[in-house]
Design a protein around this motif. Structure first.
Motif, PDB file in Angstrom:
ATOM      1  N   GLU A 171     -45.591 -11.639  19.385  1.00 32.66           N
ATOM      2  CA  GLU A 171     -44.301 -12.312  19.478  1.00 32.66           C
ATOM      3  C   GLU A 171     -43.511 -12.073  18.205  1.00 32.66           C
ATOM      4  OE1 GLU A 171     -44.990 -16.156  22.378  1.00 32.66           O
ATOM      5  OE2 GLU A 171     -45.026 -16.421  20.220  1.00 32.66           O
ATOM      6  N   PRO A 172     -42.179 -12.244  18.290  1.00 25.86           N
ATOM      7  CA  PRO A 172     -41.406 -12.171  17.049  1.00 25.86           C
ATOM      8  C   PRO A 172     -41.961 -13.189  16.055  1.00 25.86           C
ATOM      9  CG  PRO A 172     -39.938 -12.219  18.931  1.00 25.86           C
ATOM     10  CD  PRO A 172     -41.319 -12.421  19.459  1.00 25.86           C
TER      11      PRO A 172
ATOM     12  N   GLU B 263     -40.630 -14.985  14.050  1.00 25.48           N
ATOM     13  CA  GLU B 263     -39.833 -16.199  14.007  1.00 25.48           C
ATOM     14  C   GLU B 263     -40.475 -17.313  14.823  1.00 25.48           C
ATOM     15  OE1 GLU B 263     -35.027 -16.780  13.998  1.00 25.48           O
ATOM     16  OE2 GLU B 263     -35.977 -15.372  15.367  1.00 25.48           O
ATOM     17  N   ARG B 264     -41.078 -16.915  15.931  1.00 27.01           N
ATOM     18  CA  ARG B 264     -41.689 -17.929  16.790  1.00 27.01           C
ATOM     19  C   ARG B 264     -43.009 -18.424  16.226  1.00 27.01           C
ATOM     20  NH1 ARG B 264     -41.500 -15.861  22.815  1.00 27.01           N
ATOM     21  NH2 ARG B 264     -39.705 -14.575  22.324  1.00 27.01           N
TER      22      ARG B 264
ATOM     23  N   THR C 229     -40.692  -3.477  13.926  1.00 32.74           N
ATOM     24  CA  THR C 229     -39.551  -4.116  14.567  1.00 32.74           C
ATOM     25  C   THR C 229     -39.441  -3.661  16.015  1.00 32.74           C
ATOM     26  OG1 THR C 229     -38.450  -4.074  12.437  1.00 32.74           O
ATOM     27  CG2 THR C 229     -37.067  -4.513  14.353  1.00 32.74           C
TER      28      THR C 229
ATOM     29  N   ASP D 171     -36.964  -4.575  19.504  1.00 28.67           N
ATOM     30  CA  ASP D 171     -35.843  -5.345  20.026  1.00 28.67           C
ATOM     31  C   ASP D 171     -35.119  -6.118  18.926  1.00 28.67           C
ATOM     32  OD1 ASP D 171     -35.073  -4.997  22.549  1.00 28.67           O
ATOM     33  OD2 ASP D 171     -36.159  -6.704  23.415  1.00 28.67           O
TER      34      ASP D 171
ATOM     35  N   ALA E  90     -36.265  -7.566  16.353  1.00 28.96           N
ATOM     36  CA  ALA E  90     -36.973  -8.666  15.699  1.00 28.96           C
ATOM     37  C   ALA E  90     -38.260  -8.155  15.068  1.00 28.96           C
ATOM     38  CB  ALA E  90     -37.297  -9.757  16.709  1.00 28.96           C
ATOM     39  N   ARG E  91     -38.567  -8.675  13.877  1.00 35.49           N
ATOM     40  CA  ARG E  91     -39.816  -8.283  13.231  1.00 35.49           C
ATOM     41  C   ARG E  91     -40.991  -8.979  13.905  1.00 35.49           C
ATOM     42  NH1 ARG E  91     -37.582  -8.654   7.111  1.00 35.49           N
ATOM     43  NH2 ARG E  91     -36.552 -10.430   8.053  1.00 35.49           N
ATOM     44  N   HIS E  92     -42.000  -8.206  14.291  1.00 38.77           N
ATOM     45  CA  HIS E  92     -43.151  -8.742  15.019  1.00 38.77           C
ATOM     46  C   HIS E  92     -44.411  -8.800  14.179  1.00 38.77           C
ATOM     47  CE1 HIS E  92     -40.601  -8.239  18.522  1.00 38.77           C
ATOM     48  NE2 HIS E  92     -41.527  -8.759  19.299  1.00 38.77           N
TER      49      HIS E  92
END
Lengths: 459, 311
Positions: free
Chosen positions: A123-124, A126-127, A150, A152, A154-156
């Motif tokens: 997941e990104p 951020e989550r 990265t 989409d 977003a850093r994963h």
């Protein structure tokens, strides 16, 4: 009939016994009440990527546990080592993750990120932690390297490092054949010419250019893609689509035909299940003249300290040259030399019970101190600029890659269909190496491509 | 087969119920005994089979979007499989493998060994049997390693024995190597079964045939074979089925070079796990299941015909 029965009983007994013995081998779980975390990588002590495995077991785990214990949290981190082909590692990992299990923290090749993210196995960040961007490491990792992790936008995960590809050659064989010790071909023709000279040596395969499906991604990454870049094309052009049976691809397959058709490479080695490992051994034993590989080869294969096919005289006898474009100026963007790069990404499993703690472990693993410990006495190109600056100076080869190769390198598209396109490219090289016509192999490739990418092919 | 109609020679219709309930359990008791087994079969056999059929009708994948949200595609996978060169190739290779290594190789060699050893006793017989059995009971991974060492191109034992340095057996003759390997690997079962079967042939009949001047071949054909026909068919059924589903060749060749040893189990493994196409892999598994059923039905019919003849 009695004889048969008695034998069957004995046999059943033997089978049951071996089953019991096998069962005794497994089992055993923590009962101390500590929070358990697992790390999975395709690295194993004494085998594949041994340096990384030792680092995890001897540095990361004890220090992290100690640090957490000081903060009042008891953590029990285990490492699940693995020493298999990357494709096997990937399918095992995906199966684990699909069943909702799997390690809390794992390494994956940057090109798998797309399909893993779409499947929800990553997941990104951020989550995982809304505050993830506050980590000090981000400003040390160059944009281009961050792009590896990265998807989409977003850093994963955190990129573990990057690499670059060069042509390695055996200086001793070059000297015997009367070729220069500081060889630097300017075109494909010069590579073939050198190989033809090497062919005069007894028991020497002049060149190893990975081909076929048995080599897996190594065929694409150390074969088709750098050559395609040398012919001035990318496999996927942003906004235009995937490259089909283009003029460049036909040239690449034509070079394969030239090398393997003239016996300058070992056809059978490309088909063997252990072909790549065997090619390493043969290079180390002085039986292969030229070999296209990444800096991994220098660090982990022929490295006299801990390589899988160590060469005592690596520093003197293993030469390296930039991969030339088909002819000067014909490379991607009009360049004279080309390379391709990839790299691993370390990510957190969102299905884990303690993904917040796993993220802390991940950040800990990529602190300057931890990365420096990983590098140790054995330099490698890390994702962190501060560590590279401090440590790469010791190793001429890695400095060469860092300063000369990385500026002209190209990356693979982080798209979920890429691995399937890659297989099609491998099959095309297999067909040519087996004696097929390059144009026909290119046409077959295009036919497969249309199905895989649903018509998204560059005009 | 569980679904076969009642045998014509069974108890006559209208026999007293007591006679049919030989164990005296009664309907309830019998049900209680059967239910646990049926539940186990349902949980571990019927449900997975149905699940595979369902998966085979979706575009389920190991990774990517289709891993989270598979779509129903109906018979598309099956159509694609039947149209796929990889599938026809693997089916052809599997038939070669079954016919060559099981039906001809294992059954033939197993019978030959059993026939030669039938009257012998003592150390020689024990030694041969032990060797053949050993090949059968060793773990596949160990065996595969030994054979890779045997057939290796550079330092292989076989090349040293035959003075053919540089011959890559697994690359130049991949299917042949696998067939020879599997004959060596699996002959033990046929040998044991035939040895037991030959023990059932009354020596007096063989003696009579010999006195009447029958040659060895005639003895085999007219005295031995009719006696062991049931054993032969059962043996062929079992070894065909498990050779059809055998995965050990993967340990030797990984399906390569190219896909020249990609027998069906390997094809499914490569497609479903390495290729990540779980839905398509499931559809091929269903096809493979159907082929297995066909093989089983053919043998079962042959067996039943034998019983009818015997009566």
């Amino acid at each position: 009939m009695r004889v048969l029965t008695r034998r069957l009983v004995a046999l059943t007994g033997a089978l049951a016994l071996s089953g019991t013995v096998a069962a005794c081998g497994s089992g055993g779980d923590g009962d101390s009440g500590a929070i358990e975390l697992t790390i999975s990588m395709n690295a194993i002590a004494g085998g594949k990527n041994a340096v990384e495995a030792d680092w995890i077991e001897q540095w990361v785990i004890p220090r992290f546990e100690e640090e957490r214990a000081a903060a009042g949290v008891e953590v029990d981190v285990t490492f699940e080592p693995s020493g298999v082909d990357d494709e096997q590692y990937k399918s095992r990992l995906a199966l684990d993750l699909q069943s909702g299990a799997g390690p809390d923290l794992y390494t994956l090749d940057g090109i798998w990120l797309g399909e893993f993210a779409q499947a929800g196995y990553v997941e990104p960040l951020e989550r995982t932690d809304p505050d993830y961007a506050a980590w000090e490491g981000w400003e040390q990792i160059p944009e281009a390297v961050q792009a590896l992790a990265t998807f989409d936008g977003a850093r994963h995960g955190i990129p573990a490092g990057t690499d670059g590809r060069v042509l390695y050659f055996n200086r001793q064989l070059f000297a015997e054949a009367g070729l220069p010790a500081d060889w630097q071909p300017a075109s494909w023709d010069e590579i073939v010419e050198a190989a033809e000279v090497l062919a005069a040596l007894d028991g020497v395969t002049p060149i190893q250019l990975n081909a076929g499906t048995a080599m897996g991604e190594a065929t694409t990454m150390q074969g088709v893609l750098p050559l395609l870049a040398g012919a001035g094309e990318e496999i996927h052009t942003e906004g235009a689509g995937w490259t089909g049976d283009s003029a460049g691809l036909e040239r690449v397959l034509g070079l394969y035909a030239e090398i393997y058709g003239a016996g300058l490479g070992d056809r059978q080695l490309q088909q063997e299940t252990q072909g790549r490992d065997k090619s390493f051994e043969e290079f180390a034993a002085g039986k292969i003249g030229i070999l296209l590989e990444s800096d991994y080869f220098w660090r982990s294969v022929v490295n006299p300290a801990g390589g899988v096919a160590p060469m005592e005289d690596r520093d003197e006898n293993v030469g390296y040259a930039l991969i030339p474009a088909a002819e000067p100026g014909a490379g991607l963007g009009g360049s004279d030399h080309v390379s391709t790069s990839g790299g691993n990404v370390r990510v957190v499993n969102p299905a884990g019970d303690h993904s917040d703690l796993a993220w802390e472990l991940l950040a800990f693993m990529h602190s300057a101190e931890a990365v420096t410990a990983l590098v140790g006495d054995d330099p490698r190109i890390t994702a962190r600029a501060d560590v590279n600056e401090a440590l790469l100076g010791d190793d001429p080869m890695l400095t060469f890659v860092n300063e000369r190769v990385l500026p002209l390198t190209s990356y693979r598209p982080a798209l979920d269909v890429y691995p399937r396109v890659s297989v099609l490219l491998q099959e095309a090289t297999a067909a040519v190496v087996a004696g097929g016509d390059p144009a026909e192999a290119a046409a077959d490739y295009r036919e497969g491509l249309e199905e895989v990418v649903d018509g998204d092919i560059a005009p | 087969m569980a679904t076969s109609p009642p045998e014509p020679g069974g108890p006559p219709a209208g026999a007293a119920p007591r006679e049919r309930d030989a164990a005296g359990l009664g309907r309830l008791g019998a049900t209680a005994f059967v239910v646990p087994a049926l539940l186990l079969i349902a949980a571990f056999l019927v449900f997975p089979a149905l699940w595979t059929i369902y998966l085979g009708a979706t575009d389920y994948r190991l990774t990517g979007l289709a891993a989270v949200d598979p779509q129903f595609v109906g018979a598309e996978n099956v159509e694609r499989a039947l149209d796929d060169d990889g599938f026809t190739n693997s089916l052809g290779l599997t038939l070669q493998f079954v016919l060559g290594s099981a039906v001809i190789g294992q059954a033939g060699l197993g019978f030959a060994i059993a026939w030669v050893l039938r009257d012998r006793r003592g150390f020689g017989r024990r030694l041969i049997e032990a060797m053949v059995l050993l090949a059968w009971i060793l773990p596949s991974s160990v065996i595969a390693f030994l054979w890779i060492a045997l057939l290796d191109r550079d330092d292989g034992t076989l090349n040293a024995l035959l003075s053919t340095p540089g011959t890559a057996w697994l690359l130049e003759h991949p299917m042949l190597s696998l067939i020879v390997f599997n004959i060596w690997r699996g002959t033990a079962f046929s040998m044991m079964l035939y040895a037991a079967a030959l023990g059932n042939v009354p020596p007096s009949q063989l003696e009579t045939a010999r006195l009447a001047g029958a040659s060895s071949w005639q003895q085999l054909r007219d005295v031995v074979f009719p006696r062991i026909r049931g054993h032969v068919l059962t043996n062929l059924l079992l070894i065909s089925l498990w050779t059809f589903n055998d995965f050990t060749p993967f340990l030797l060749t990984g399906g390569g070079p190219e896909d020249r040893t990609e027998i069906m189990p390997v094809f499914i493994y490569e497609t479903a796990l390495f290729g990540g196409e779980l839905g398509f892999g499931a559809a091929i598994s269903v096809l493979m299941l159907l082929i297995n059923l066909v093989i089983a039905v053919v043998y079962a019919r042959l067996l039943r015909r034998r019983k009818d003849v015997d009566r």
